[in-house]
Scaffold this active site. Sequence first.
Site, PDB file in Angstrom:
ATOM      1  N   ASP A 227       2.867  -6.118   1.982  1.00 60.45           N
ATOM      2  CA  ASP A 227       1.577  -5.473   2.251  1.00 60.45           C
ATOM      3  C   ASP A 227       1.735  -4.035   2.752  1.00 60.45           C
ATOM      4  O   ASP A 227       1.148  -3.123   2.182  1.00 60.45           O
ATOM      5  CB  ASP A 227       0.745  -6.305   3.242  1.00 60.45           C
TER       6      ASP A 227
ATOM      7  N   GLN B  49     -11.156   0.401  -0.456  1.00 58.26           N
ATOM      8  CA  GLN B  49     -10.978  -0.103   0.912  1.00 58.26           C
ATOM      9  C   GLN B  49     -12.278  -0.183   1.706  1.00 58.26           C
ATOM     10  O   GLN B  49     -12.494  -1.082   2.486  1.00 58.26           O
ATOM     11  CB  GLN B  49      -9.990   0.817   1.654  1.00 58.26           C
TER      12      GLN B  49
ATOM     13  N   HIS C  39      -8.571  -7.587  -2.703  1.00 61.68           N
ATOM     14  CA  HIS C  39      -8.421  -7.989  -1.303  1.00 61.68           C
ATOM     15  C   HIS C  39      -9.639  -8.878  -1.021  1.00 61.68           C
ATOM     16  O   HIS C  39     -10.762  -8.369  -0.938  1.00 61.68           O
ATOM     17  CB  HIS C  39      -8.457  -6.775  -0.384  1.00 61.68           C
TER      18      HIS C  39
ATOM     19  N   HIS D  21       0.861  -1.200   0.000  1.00 65.61           N
ATOM     20  CA  HIS D  21       0.000   0.000   0.000  1.00 65.61           C
ATOM     21  C   HIS D  21       0.886   1.235   0.000  1.00 65.61           C
ATOM     22  O   HIS D  21       1.516   1.559   1.002  1.00 65.61           O
ATOM     23  CB  HIS D  21      -0.934  -0.023   1.209  1.00 65.61           C
TER      24      HIS D  21
ATOM     25  N   GLU E  84     -10.373 -11.409   3.536  1.00 67.43           N
ATOM     26  CA  GLU E  84      -9.308 -11.198   4.532  1.00 67.43           C
ATOM     27  C   GLU E  84      -9.964 -11.083   5.903  1.00 67.43           C
ATOM     28  O   GLU E  84     -10.066 -10.015   6.493  1.00 67.43           O
ATOM     29  CB  GLU E  84      -8.524  -9.918   4.200  1.00 67.43           C
TER      30      GLU E  84
HETATM   31  N1  17E Z   1      -6.384  -2.786   3.854  1.00 61.59           N
HETATM   32  C1  17E Z   1      -6.935  -4.017   3.946  1.00 61.59           C
HETATM   33  O1  17E Z   1      -8.139  -4.175   3.729  1.00 61.59           O
HETATM   34  N2  17E Z   1      -6.163  -5.062   4.253  1.00 61.59           N
HETATM   35  C2  17E Z   1      -4.882  -4.904   4.461  1.00 61.59           C
HETATM   36  N3  17E Z   1      -4.124  -5.954   4.781  1.00 61.59           N
HETATM   37  C3  17E Z   1      -4.313  -3.620   4.364  1.00 61.59           C
HETATM   38  C4  17E Z   1      -5.100  -2.581   4.060  1.00 61.59           C
HETATM   39  C5  17E Z   1      -2.868  -3.442   4.607  1.00 61.59           C
HETATM   40 FE   FE2 Z   2      -3.287  -5.173   1.246  1.00 63.69          FE
END
Ligand code: 17E
Ligand code: FE2
Length: 411
Positions: free
Chosen positions: A307, A150, A208, A57, A211
């Site tokens: 990351d 995001q 993404h 990022h 996660e």
């Molecule tokens: N944003 C996200 O959703 N997941 C991450 N691992 C980072 C930012 C770094």
């Molecule tokens: Fe990321």
Amino acid sequence: MLIRNVHIENAAEPSDVRIERGVFSEIAPLLLPADGEQVIDGEGNLLLPPFVEPHVHLDSCLTAGTPRWNESGTLFEGIAIFSEYKPRLTPDDVKERAMRALRMMASHGIQHVRGHVDVSDPHLTALEPLLEVRREVADFIDVQLVAFPQEGILSFPDGEALLRRAAEAGVDAVGGCPHIEHTRDMGAESVRILMDVACDYDLLVDVHCDEIDDPASRNLEVLAALALETGLAERVTASHTTAMGSYPDAYASKLIQLLVRAQLNIISNPLVNMHLGGRFDTYPKRRGLTRVKELAEAGVNVAFGEDDLQDPWHPLGNGDMIDPVFMGVYAAHLTGYDQLQDSYRFVTHNAARALHLQDSYGIEVGKPGSCVIVAAPNFYEALRTHAPVTHSVRRGQLLAVTSPAKTKLLF
Ligand code: 17E
Ligand code: FE2
């Protein structure tokens, strides 16, 4: 340029390597220097293609502690902190930090980077400066930019319009964050939307995806099914996919077969996944990683990223790809001797494949003359000793040199 006495990718015997007009021209056991040719003595060390950072990022890097530190260590506190930081973003601030981070990466032999830029921002403040950075660093590092929503495509106001504006502005890839959307339906729908945007603008995809330590977070199957259906296939990457560490085995087995068919790439971020994952568990505590070993054994292309460098999601990080590999081999139980020797592939060949660099990447006659010398005879020793990159060469130009530290015992 002539690079002498190096072990190419763990080869038992040393070689010499010649680069002419920016391209590898000869690789042989012994080459003699031509008149006036620049010679680098490899001292029997390891020669690898340049390191590739496939997931970082660039808009949030080097902000850790501002406006506050992430004390819970959760993904969610990280998102909240960066959303507090966003009003402070200025083009100069973004450029200065991204430049500093990219120079750190270059000093560790990274020459290719995929950077995510948060587009959950009505002003898209970070986008234009990062597009400028991408142009300005091109001589020492190739940067791809991913438009990363995001805070969601459907759960953030005008999420799809912002994504399309970023695509219009010239990003290389489209992202998503489906597990963050308000509902599962919205998560799946957000994947359909981002795949439409990728098709409309002919872009790569890097989402993404899942996660979260939640076995019910299953957006990856939607992404893979669409990768297959649209033919985008190996142009599609799913990053993180940590929920796979919580899926039942039967479902994981079915899913992995789909990923193989769809030729999807997976990027795991072992440092940050270990740091953010398992935070809601007491004991037993999950590791927070996707099924790296099982995916790789099934033939899925798996790469590792760092990351974050010092931001709300990672207090540490310094742009050295040895770090995610070191963490990754422990966390994924890839500690057999051959697995350790081969583990450089997660941050070289596999990462290059996820970034679609194959044709221009690798130590082969006719390819761009870019490579790094690591101060160890093979990758097992490099990993064990955390060996530095002593030389980073890009298209025949020496970009960075590092002298390994020397200790003298005084007893
Ligand atoms: N944003 C996200 O959703 N997941 C991450 N691992 C980072 C930012 C770094
Ligand atoms: Fe990321």
